[in-house]
Design a protein around this motif. Structure first.
Motif, PDB file in Angstrom:
ATOM      1  N   THR A 111       0.811  -1.222   0.000  1.00 18.33           N
ATOM      2  CA  THR A 111       0.000   0.000   0.000  1.00 18.33           C
ATOM      3  C   THR A 111       0.840   1.266   0.000  1.00 18.33           C
ATOM      4  O   THR A 111       0.276   2.369  -0.005  1.00 18.33           O
ATOM      5  N   TYR A 114      -0.174   3.836  -2.546  1.00 19.61           N
ATOM      6  CA  TYR A 114      -1.116   4.928  -2.296  1.00 19.61           C
ATOM      7  C   TYR A 114      -0.375   6.242  -2.091  1.00 19.61           C
ATOM      8  O   TYR A 114      -0.859   7.307  -2.508  1.00 19.61           O
ATOM      9  N   TYR A 133      -6.136  -4.555  -1.994  1.00 22.56           N
ATOM     10  CA  TYR A 133      -6.324  -3.109  -2.006  1.00 22.56           C
ATOM     11  C   TYR A 133      -6.363  -2.518  -3.418  1.00 22.56           C
ATOM     12  O   TYR A 133      -6.433  -1.300  -3.569  1.00 22.56           O
ATOM     13  N   GLU A 136      -9.621  -0.438  -4.477  1.00 22.50           N
ATOM     14  CA  GLU A 136      -9.673   0.859  -3.787  1.00 22.50           C
ATOM     15  C   GLU A 136      -8.695   1.846  -4.404  1.00 22.50           C
ATOM     16  O   GLU A 136      -9.015   3.023  -4.610  1.00 22.50           O
ATOM     17  N   ALA A 139     -10.056   3.081  -7.685  1.00 15.86           N
ATOM     18  CA  ALA A 139     -11.184   4.004  -7.512  1.00 15.86           C
ATOM     19  C   ALA A 139     -10.707   5.380  -7.062  1.00 15.86           C
ATOM     20  O   ALA A 139     -11.236   6.403  -7.502  1.00 15.86           O
ATOM     21  N   ARG A 140      -9.726   5.402  -6.192  1.00 18.49           N
ATOM     22  CA  ARG A 140      -9.222   6.686  -5.684  1.00 18.49           C
ATOM     23  C   ARG A 140      -8.392   7.428  -6.720  1.00 18.49           C
ATOM     24  O   ARG A 140      -8.360   8.661  -6.739  1.00 18.49           O
TER      25      ARG A 140
END
Length: 334
Positions: A111, A114, A133, A136, A139-140
């Motif tokens: 992660t 991110y 993950y 997500e 999508a972000r």
């Protein structure tokens, strides 16, 4: 000539300790095996504050990110349960963006992607993260082409890894890029790593794709199959090992794996052989022997059944082929 390759690992509260330990441990071993120039490994946090790992162990920071100046060889951001707070921390993201400009290459584990995405470093790039993950992240950050299938991805000078133990595979790849395959293999041996897995190996193997078998006997046999591919793995041999009849063994595999013992063995051998084709220069005949196939021709047929290509073609392809729709590997009960 470089005097050292500066590696800065970025951590934060609730970082996954393996995301820090795997890269730093492998790079340290590379130094011990004669990496020239050697790696100079630093750990950095915002304000030089200790980062409490998800395991509860505090990671003492060597450097304050705000004080680090380039050039850097590699900037690597760890992952962990604190990724959301880290990606929302403007101080951290600002420093990662600044240091990326001063780095030869940029990487993330799990992660940590991110944080790179929040810094805009993954825009219009293909990237991976831990399979749990990926949706997500996509999508972000719709500008990032998220692919959670491979263990790690290189897009230009940006590397992203799936997380946890894949950090070791990524680091071995970086060592090989920097110093050649001999040193990378020496580090892998020192780490007692069975195999340096290639980037395009799937994050989830055939025995982990579904929930683990609820039957202890089936679980133990699955582990035995994967570790003894070249041995006699006939239904009769497996049944004898388990102390059950062949008929009962077949019922157990159908109930817990959705396939027969013979098909499970063939799928395991084919998957292992495919990874050896992709990660080694071994001839097909040697790979066939190592993975329990009777001949190179039998292996070729297994590849055609599972992937629709021959081993020679697979070796030349830029990426690992996907299993064929309806193949035994993808739908082993078919």
């Amino acid at each position: 000539m470089l005097s050292a390759r500066r590696i800065l690992i970025v951590a934060y509260d609730d970082s996954q300790i393996l995301d820090v330990a795997c890269p730093s441990g492998a790079l340290d071993l590379a130094n011990r095996h004669g990496a020239d120039p050697p790696y100079e490994i630093e750990l950095g946090t915002v304000g030089r504050a200790p980062a409490r790992s998800s395991a509860g162990i505090a990671l003492g920071a060597c450097r304050s990110l705000e004080e680090v100046a380039g050039p850097l060889d590699t900037l690597l951001v760890a992952g962990g349960g604190g990724y959301a707070r880290a990606a929302a921390d403007t101080r951290l993201v600002t420093q990662v963006r600044r240091l990326a400009r001063a780095s030869r290459r940029v990487a993330s584990v799990c992660t940590g992607a991110y944080v790179l995405a929040a810094a805009g470093l993954l825009d219009h790039r293909r990237a991976t993260t831990h399979w749990r993950y990926g949706a997500e992240l996509a999508a972000r950050h719709p500008a990032v082409a998220v692919d959670t299938a491979p263990l790690y991805i290189r897009d230009g000078n940006v590397y992203t890894a799936a997380g946890v133990t894949s950090a070791l595979d990524l680091t071995l790849s970086l060592i090989e890029d920097d110093h050649g395959p001999t040193l990378a293999r020496a580090v892998a041996r020192e780490l007692v790593s069975y195999l340096h897995r290639p980037a395009d190996q799937a994050q989830i193997s055939m025995f982990l794709a579904a929930p683990p078998p609820g039957d202890r006997l089936v679980r133990d046999l699955a582990v035995h199959i994967a570790a003894h591919l070249a041995e006699d793995l006939s239904p009769a041999a497996l049944a004898a090992r388990a102390g059950v009849s062949t008929r009962h063994l077949t019922r157990l595999f159908a109930a817990h794996l959705g396939t027969t013992p013979a098909r499970a063995v063939r799928a395991a051998r084919t998957e292992a052989a495919a990874h050896l084709v992709r990660s080694s220069a071994l001839p097909l005949a040697a790979i066939a022997r190592r993975c329990g196939f009777g001949s190179a021709q039998t292996l070729r047929q297994a590849f055609l059944d599972a992937y629709g290509v021959s081993g020679d073609t697979m070796r030349k392809m830029p990426d690992m082929p996907r299993p064929r729709a309806g193949s035994r590997r993808q739908t082993p009960g078919a």
